[in-house]
Design an enzyme around this catalytic site. Structure first.
Site, PDB file in Angstrom:
ATOM      1  N   ASP A 196      -0.955  -3.897  -5.997  1.00 21.59           N
ATOM      2  CA  ASP A 196      -0.071  -2.899  -6.607  1.00 21.59           C
ATOM      3  C   ASP A 196       1.361  -3.363  -6.364  1.00 21.59           C
ATOM      4  O   ASP A 196       2.050  -2.890  -5.461  1.00 21.59           O
ATOM      5  CB  ASP A 196      -0.335  -1.532  -5.972  1.00 21.59           C
ATOM      6  CG  ASP A 196       0.360  -0.402  -6.700  1.00 21.59           C
ATOM      7  OD1 ASP A 196       0.931  -0.648  -7.772  1.00 21.59           O
ATOM      8  OD2 ASP A 196       0.351   0.728  -6.179  1.00 21.59           O
TER       9      ASP A 196
ATOM     10  N   ASP B  41       4.329  -9.246   4.599  1.00 27.89           N
ATOM     11  CA  ASP B  41       4.718  -9.595   3.231  1.00 27.89           C
ATOM     12  C   ASP B  41       3.496 -10.118   2.496  1.00 27.89           C
ATOM     13  O   ASP B  41       2.867 -11.096   2.929  1.00 27.89           O
ATOM     14  CB  ASP B  41       5.824 -10.657   3.290  1.00 27.89           C
ATOM     15  CG  ASP B  41       6.356 -11.035   1.919  1.00 27.89           C
ATOM     16  OD1 ASP B  41       5.762 -10.627   0.894  1.00 27.89           O
ATOM     17  OD2 ASP B  41       7.368 -11.750   1.863  1.00 27.89           O
TER      18      ASP B  41
ATOM     19  N   CYS C 298       3.515   0.119 -12.177  1.00 23.28           N
ATOM     20  CA  CYS C 298       3.888   1.369 -12.849  1.00 23.28           C
ATOM     21  C   CYS C 298       5.033   1.078 -13.813  1.00 23.28           C
ATOM     22  O   CYS C 298       6.029   1.787 -13.857  1.00 23.28           O
ATOM     23  CB  CYS C 298       4.256   2.463 -11.845  1.00 23.28           C
ATOM     24  SG  CYS C 298       5.535   2.011 -10.650  1.00 23.28           S
TER      25      CYS C 298
ATOM     26  N   GLY D 137       0.515   5.248   0.038  1.00 16.84           N
ATOM     27  CA  GLY D 137      -0.859   5.445   0.465  1.00 16.84           C
ATOM     28  C   GLY D 137      -1.741   6.284  -0.423  1.00 16.84           C
ATOM     29  O   GLY D 137      -2.885   6.577  -0.048  1.00 16.84           O
TER      30      GLY D 137
ATOM     31  N   ALA E 200       0.788  -1.233   0.000  1.00 20.27           N
ATOM     32  CA  ALA E 200       0.000   0.000   0.000  1.00 20.27           C
ATOM     33  C   ALA E 200       0.818   1.280   0.000  1.00 20.27           C
ATOM     34  O   ALA E 200       0.327   2.319  -0.464  1.00 20.27           O
ATOM     35  CB  ALA E 200      -0.927   0.006   1.214  1.00 20.27           C
ATOM     36  N   ALA E 201       2.007   1.271   0.569  1.00 19.33           N
ATOM     37  CA  ALA E 201       2.770   2.518   0.713  1.00 19.33           C
ATOM     38  C   ALA E 201       3.082   3.131  -0.657  1.00 19.33           C
ATOM     39  O   ALA E 201       3.285   2.405  -1.632  1.00 19.33           O
ATOM     40  CB  ALA E 201       4.067   2.243   1.475  1.00 19.33           C
TER      41      ALA E 201
ATOM     42  N   ASP F  18       1.820  -3.441   4.002  1.00 21.36           N
ATOM     43  CA  ASP F  18       3.111  -3.171   3.382  1.00 21.36           C
ATOM     44  C   ASP F  18       4.203  -3.849   4.212  1.00 21.36           C
ATOM     45  O   ASP F  18       4.098  -3.939   5.437  1.00 21.36           O
ATOM     46  CB  ASP F  18       3.399  -1.672   3.289  1.00 21.36           C
ATOM     47  CG  ASP F  18       4.413  -1.355   2.196  1.00 21.36           C
ATOM     48  OD1 ASP F  18       3.998  -1.110   1.046  1.00 21.36           O
ATOM     49  OD2 ASP F  18       5.624  -1.393   2.486  1.00 21.36           O
TER      50      ASP F  18
END
Length: 424
Positions: free
Chosen positions: A317, A298, A370, A254, A251-252, A272
């Protein structure tokens, strides 16, 4: 300018020695707490700019050196100064003068004469040197040769535009928190502060010019967040509804976590592996006025943290090469190695396989990166579907490309999305 140039040189040198640019700058800030905001901004701009155009600067430097230069700090000092001479508005005489002064603390006793001679020679022959440098692939595209080859193979028609985009300054986009204000009204607040912005959709404003977040109206009250339009697709693609149980894995820092909670009242778990990075998720949620269950763990080892209750939605993600956000993190292209992509692909597959059993029947999992490389994206999604017969690949709405791949443009960074539903 002396301190600015000296510390920018230090930051670039640490990146070329293998350190992440953000970590290098954080260390500089800690060791130099009295730097003004203007100095910090200048150091950051010079460091980012030098790394964006490093290939060009290297090709120019090779033309100017009469012999190989084996002193790393002296070489980066010349790269930094060449960047300033070519791309900044600072007076050339001041750039050269301060570079010479910095050189007195760098390299051998001959450093002063070398720096002075190289930089003045560049000023005398700048046009010819730049043209010659741009006739080489490294000088023209400012990416490693292997990266250029990989991009050509992956995107035969678009590779040049992608590489060119990577070397530009990124756009600054705002995600408007529609729980608190609409896009039109927030745009009016920006206008009152002299900040011009263009609506991109009902949630997003693109600023004409980047500004410090301190200038954004009610930013610290959670009225707006800085988030790339491409990244904003993630929360929207999850098809969220009130009352759902949602996992934001990896998540980080956020940004997507906050967006999820802006869109629906869900029972959210943010996971995270890095406790320090997870604290940034808490800071983002506090600013927005939201709460979530934050867990250090993890994603590939759910037995260590999962309570056994299935999730209705999972955002995976996953860690990736970040090849789609190079213009925001120009150190990436110089720090990555070809073997990294296979390592990321294996990690991504482990995470996806570990998370899939946590999804409820009929639930949806969004795979997100990404990256712009197929090995981390389309190939990974296809392999996952082949391993899991109960994973139905869903089409994406018109707001996202049909194949899930966003390539970098002037308006957004590069991202990939694949949406799966667990069939009954």
């Amino acid at each position: 300018m002396f301190m600015t140039q000296k510390l920018a040189n230090l930051g670039v040198n640490q990146v070329l020695a293998g350190k992440n640019l953000n970590d290098a700058l954080d260390l500089i800030w800690r060791n130099n707490p009295n730097l003004s905001p203007q100095q910090r901004g200048a150091i950051q701009d010079i460091s980012y700019g030098t790394l964006r155009h490093l290939g060009l600067l290297n090709q120019v430097l090779e033309q100017l050196l009469r012999a190989p230069l084996h002193e790393p700090e002296l070489r980066t000092l010349l790269q930094v100064a060449l960047f300033q001479l070519q791309f900044s508005r600072a007076a050339p005489y001041a750039i050269v003068d301060h570079a010479v002064k910095v050189s007195l603390h760098t390299g051998t006793g001959k450093a002063k004469g070398l720096v002075n001679g190289v930089l003045r020679n560049f000023l005398r022959n700048k046009e010819e040197l730049i043209q010659a440098a741009q006739r080489t692939r490294n000088g023209r595209y400012s990416h490693p040769e292997w990266w250029i080859d990989a991009m050509q193979k992956a995107w035969p028609s678009q590779w040049e535009s992608i590489l060119t985009c990577n070397n530009q300054r990124p756009p600054m986009a705002l995600r408007i928190n529609r729980r608190k204000i609409g896009v039109t009204d927030y745009r009016a607040l920006l206008s009152e502060e002299g900040i011009a912005a263009t609506p991109r959709d009902e949630n997003t404003l693109l600023l004409d010019h980047p500004v410090a977040v301190e200038r954004l109206p009610r930013f610290f009250d959670g009225w707006a967040s800085v988030q790339d339009p491409g990244a904003q697709l993630a929360a929207r693609l999850l098809d969220l509804c009130d009352g759902q149980r949602v996992l934001d894995a990896c998540a980080a820092p956020g940004g997507k976590t906050g967006h999820i909670l802006e869109l629906a009242n869900v029972d959210l778990t943010a996971l995270d592996a890095d406790s320090e990075r997870l604290s940034r998720v808490r800071q983002n949620l506090d600013r927005l006025g939201f709460d979530a269950r934050l867990i250090v763990g993890d994603a590939a080892q759910p037995a260590d943290w999962w309570d056994g209750r299935p999730f209705d939605r999972i955002l995976a993600d996953v860690p990736c090469s970040a090849s789609g956000v190079v213009r925001r993190h120009p150190d990436i292209k110089w720090l990555r190695r070809p073997a990294d992509f296979a390592n990321f692909a294996r990690q991504q597959a482990r995470i996806m396989d570990a998370l899939w059993p946590l999804l409820a029947k009929g639930g949806k999992l969004l795979y997100a990166t990404c990256s712009v490389f197929p090995a981390e994206n389309a190939e990974q999604a296809a392999a996952f579907a082949a391993r899991h017969p109960d994973a139905e690949r869903l089409g994406l709405p018109e707001s996202a490309p049909a194949n899930g791949q966003l390539l970098p443009t002037q308006e957004h960074d590069g991202f990939y999305y694949a949406l799966f539903r667990k069939v009954d």
